[in-house]
Design a protein around this motif. Structure first.
Motif, PDB file in Angstrom:
ATOM      1  N   SER A  36      36.599  39.194  36.520  1.00 36.16           N
ATOM      2  CA  SER A  36      37.905  38.745  35.477  1.00 36.16           C
ATOM      3  C   SER A  36      38.746  37.892  36.137  1.00 36.16           C
ATOM      4  CB  SER A  36      38.479  40.104  35.070  1.00 36.16           C
ATOM      5  OG  SER A  36      37.836  40.685  34.069  1.00 36.16           O
ATOM      6  N   ARG A  40      47.467  39.231  38.350  1.00 35.37           N
ATOM      7  CA  ARG A  40      48.105  40.176  39.229  1.00 35.37           C
ATOM      8  C   ARG A  40      47.765  39.455  40.847  1.00 35.37           C
ATOM      9  NH1 ARG A  40      44.771  43.569  41.862  1.00 35.37           N
ATOM     10  NH2 ARG A  40      43.567  45.012  40.578  1.00 35.37           N
ATOM     11  N   ARG A  43      45.375  43.679  45.569  1.00 40.12           N
ATOM     12  CA  ARG A  43      46.275  45.045  46.180  1.00 40.12           C
ATOM     13  C   ARG A  43      45.341  45.594  47.217  1.00 40.12           C
ATOM     14  NH1 ARG A  43      45.098  48.089  40.519  1.00 40.12           N
ATOM     15  NH2 ARG A  43      42.999  48.915  40.896  1.00 40.12           N
ATOM     16  N   TYR A  57      38.469  40.330  41.688  1.00 41.36           N
ATOM     17  CA  TYR A  57      38.901  39.378  40.547  1.00 41.36           C
ATOM     18  C   TYR A  57      38.818  37.985  41.138  1.00 41.36           C
ATOM     19  CZ  TYR A  57      40.912  43.362  38.060  1.00 41.36           C
ATOM     20  OH  TYR A  57      41.277  44.617  37.321  1.00 41.36           O
ATOM     21  N   GLU A  76      37.330  36.973  26.206  1.00 41.30           N
ATOM     22  CA  GLU A  76      38.571  37.867  25.675  1.00 41.30           C
ATOM     23  C   GLU A  76      39.471  37.793  26.858  1.00 41.30           C
ATOM     24  OE1 GLU A  76      39.692  40.600  27.256  1.00 41.30           O
ATOM     25  OE2 GLU A  76      38.122  40.284  28.819  1.00 41.30           O
ATOM     26  N   ALA A  78      43.456  39.450  27.616  1.00 43.68           N
ATOM     27  CA  ALA A  78      44.714  40.521  26.988  1.00 43.68           C
ATOM     28  C   ALA A  78      45.969  40.649  28.289  1.00 43.68           C
ATOM     29  CB  ALA A  78      44.321  42.006  27.002  1.00 43.68           C
ATOM     30  N   VAL A  80      47.866  43.345  30.201  1.00 46.73           N
ATOM     31  CA  VAL A  80      47.721  44.699  30.315  1.00 46.73           C
ATOM     32  C   VAL A  80      48.743  45.037  31.564  1.00 46.73           C
ATOM     33  CG1 VAL A  80      46.065  46.544  30.967  1.00 46.73           C
ATOM     34  CG2 VAL A  80      45.231  44.427  30.387  1.00 46.73           C
ATOM     35  N   TYR A  85      44.981  39.632  31.901  1.00 48.18           N
ATOM     36  CA  TYR A  85      43.528  39.487  32.410  1.00 48.18           C
ATOM     37  C   TYR A  85      42.614  38.992  31.575  1.00 48.18           C
ATOM     38  CZ  TYR A  85      45.366  43.782  35.461  1.00 48.18           C
ATOM     39  OH  TYR A  85      45.960  44.371  36.157  1.00 48.18           O
ATOM     40  N   GLY A  86      41.432  38.247  31.866  1.00 47.26           N
ATOM     41  CA  GLY A  86      40.482  37.722  30.968  1.00 47.26           C
ATOM     42  C   GLY A  86      39.104  37.600  31.419  1.00 47.26           C
ATOM     43  N   THR A  87      38.186  37.669  30.690  1.00 47.32           N
ATOM     44  CA  THR A  87      36.642  37.301  31.053  1.00 47.32           C
ATOM     45  C   THR A  87      36.361  36.107  30.708  1.00 47.32           C
ATOM     46  OG1 THR A  87      36.343  39.556  30.170  1.00 47.32           O
ATOM     47  CG2 THR A  87      34.541  38.034  30.594  1.00 47.32           C
ATOM     48  N   GLU A 105      34.377  45.167  32.659  1.00 48.08           N
ATOM     49  CA  GLU A 105      35.141  46.232  32.793  1.00 48.08           C
ATOM     50  C   GLU A 105      36.450  46.011  32.187  1.00 48.08           C
ATOM     51  OE1 GLU A 105      35.902  47.596  37.053  1.00 48.08           O
ATOM     52  OE2 GLU A 105      37.798  48.316  36.325  1.00 48.08           O
ATOM     53  N   ILE A 106      36.977  46.191  31.076  1.00 45.68           N
ATOM     54  CA  ILE A 106      38.274  45.632  30.534  1.00 45.68           C
ATOM     55  C   ILE A 106      38.907  46.708  29.807  1.00 45.68           C
ATOM     56  CG2 ILE A 106      37.145  43.307  30.544  1.00 45.68           C
ATOM     57  CD1 ILE A 106      36.602  43.704  27.569  1.00 45.68           C
ATOM     58  N   ASP A 107      40.141  46.262  29.118  1.00 45.81           N
ATOM     59  CA  ASP A 107      40.941  47.311  28.645  1.00 45.81           C
ATOM     60  C   ASP A 107      40.539  47.216  27.283  1.00 45.81           C
ATOM     61  OD1 ASP A 107      42.072  45.064  27.374  1.00 45.81           O
ATOM     62  OD2 ASP A 107      44.013  46.263  27.246  1.00 45.81           O
ATOM     63  N   GLY A 110      40.976  44.037  25.133  1.00 47.18           N
ATOM     64  CA  GLY A 110      39.827  43.018  25.157  1.00 47.18           C
ATOM     65  C   GLY A 110      38.388  43.834  24.774  1.00 47.18           C
ATOM     66  N   ARG A 152      51.128  53.457  34.993  1.00 42.29           N
ATOM     67  CA  ARG A 152      49.735  53.607  34.667  1.00 42.29           C
ATOM     68  C   ARG A 152      49.192  54.981  33.936  1.00 42.29           C
ATOM     69  NH1 ARG A 152      45.875  49.764  37.355  1.00 42.29           N
ATOM     70  NH2 ARG A 152      47.233  47.736  37.766  1.00 42.29           N
TER      71      ARG A 152
HETATM   72  P1  5GP Z   1      43.630  46.884  37.484  1.00 42.68           P
HETATM   73  O1  5GP Z   1      44.733  46.171  37.647  1.00 42.68           O
HETATM   74  O2  5GP Z   1      43.734  48.169  37.866  1.00 42.68           O
HETATM   75  O3  5GP Z   1      42.465  46.050  38.163  1.00 42.68           O
HETATM   76  O4  5GP Z   1      43.028  46.717  36.028  1.00 42.68           O
HETATM   77  C1  5GP Z   1      44.065  47.170  34.954  1.00 42.68           C
HETATM   78  C2  5GP Z   1      43.322  47.003  33.664  1.00 42.68           C
HETATM   79  O5  5GP Z   1      42.991  45.923  33.070  1.00 42.68           O
HETATM   80  C3  5GP Z   1      42.053  47.957  33.725  1.00 42.68           C
HETATM   81  O6  5GP Z   1      42.147  48.704  32.226  1.00 42.68           O
HETATM   82  C4  5GP Z   1      41.201  47.203  33.620  1.00 42.68           C
HETATM   83  O7  5GP Z   1      40.002  47.525  32.824  1.00 42.68           O
HETATM   84  C5  5GP Z   1      41.441  45.829  32.710  1.00 42.68           C
HETATM   85  N1  5GP Z   1      41.072  44.544  32.775  1.00 42.68           N
HETATM   86  C6  5GP Z   1      40.378  43.960  34.044  1.00 42.68           C
HETATM   87  N2  5GP Z   1      39.842  42.982  33.699  1.00 42.68           N
HETATM   88  C7  5GP Z   1      40.146  42.673  32.344  1.00 42.68           C
HETATM   89  C8  5GP Z   1      39.751  41.435  31.647  1.00 42.68           C
HETATM   90  O8  5GP Z   1      39.082  40.308  32.104  1.00 42.68           O
HETATM   91  N3  5GP Z   1      40.006  41.584  30.347  1.00 42.68           N
HETATM   92  C9  5GP Z   1      40.612  42.758  29.749  1.00 42.68           C
HETATM   93  N4  5GP Z   1      41.098  42.646  28.563  1.00 42.68           N
HETATM   94  N5  5GP Z   1      41.105  43.692  30.546  1.00 42.68           N
HETATM   95  C10 5GP Z   1      40.762  43.669  31.810  1.00 42.68           C
END
Ligand code: 5GP
Length: 211
Positions: A36, A40, A43, A57, A76, A78, A80, A85-87, A105-107, A110, A152
């Motif tokens: 994605s 952010r 980390r 990412y 998609e 969103a 979050v 975050y986007g695909t 792996e998305i929320d 998405g 979280r």
């Molecule tokens: P993290 O910051 O922990 O890597 O991700 C935080 C949240 O963002 C997780 O619920 C993850 O599944 C979601 N996320 C990661 N990539 C994407 C994305 O491309 N699209 C969407 N909609 N959510 C995402």
């Protein structure tokens, strides 16, 4: 050739989605894991290293993210926690053209966008065994500040109800079992009649002479 599928994996932070997806990409044939884009920052990882641009990412600026939205580059996207975050639409299309099913792996925001665009997408929600266990994992992985980890956990509590909107739900209390369960879902989904239509057509064609 079979039609290629989109699998969506969601669940609260710390539930083990990333580890499950990584194992699936290594162990199941014909699967591509989407990387994605996010606004952010990278980390720390549990092994002491840092997340790598292009691997964990594509870390991009909010301006670049807005430009991609305007240009319709996201399949998609969103907001979050506190970031976007986007695909990438082109990644999904390219992988399918190359014959792979794609895992996102998305929320849940998405996930619902993906299902609306592609009703055949398979949505899988991963639950933690309990609040206590998720708290232990999230604090234990040490990748977030205690405040961020708390946010979280709070977000997780408000989002678990979205599990009802998914096609499949599993509890990750044993990593190997969870990986096998998702693999089973992938294998069964690949055999759905809609996905097998081209195969049926092809085999029926070979029987043409006796019809
Ligand atoms: P993290 O910051 O922990 O890597 O991700 C935080 C949240 O963002 C997780 O619920 C993850 O599944 C979601 N996320 C990661 N990539 C994407 C994305 O491309 N699209 C969407 N909609 N959510 C995402």
């Amino acid at each position: 050739m079979q039609k290629k599928l989109t699998f969506v994996i969601s669940g609260p932070s710390g539930v083990g989605k990333g580890t499950i997806c990584k194992r699936l990409a290594e162990e199941v044939d014909g699967i591509a894991l989407s990387v994605s884009c996010t606004t952010r920052h990278p980390r720390p990882l549990q092994d002491g290293g840092m997340e790598v641009n292009g691997v964990h990412y594509h870390f991009i600026t909010p301006e670049a993210f807005s430009r991609m939205i305007e240009e319709g580059d996201f399949y998609e996207y969103a907001h979050v926690h506190d970031d976007f975050y986007g695909t990438s639409r082109s990644f999904v299309g390219k992988q399918k053209e190359e014959g792979n099913d794609v895992i996102l792996e998305i929320d849940m925001q998405g996930a619902l966008q993906v299902k609306a665009a592609d009703p055949e997408a398979v949505l899988i929600y991963i639950l933690p065994p309990s609040y206590e266990e998720l708290e232990k994992r999230l604090i234990g992985r040490g990748s977030e500040t205690p405040e961020k980890a708390k946010k979280r956990l709070h977000d997780a509590a408000s989002q678990l109800g979205y599990a009802y909107a998914y096609d499949y739900v599993l509890v990750n209390d044993d990593l190997d079992q969870a990986v096998r369960a998702v693999e089973n879902i992938i294998n069964v989904s690949r055999l759905r009649t809609a996905e097998m239509k081209n195969v049926i057509d092809q085999i029926r064609q070979s029987f043409k002479e006796v019809l």
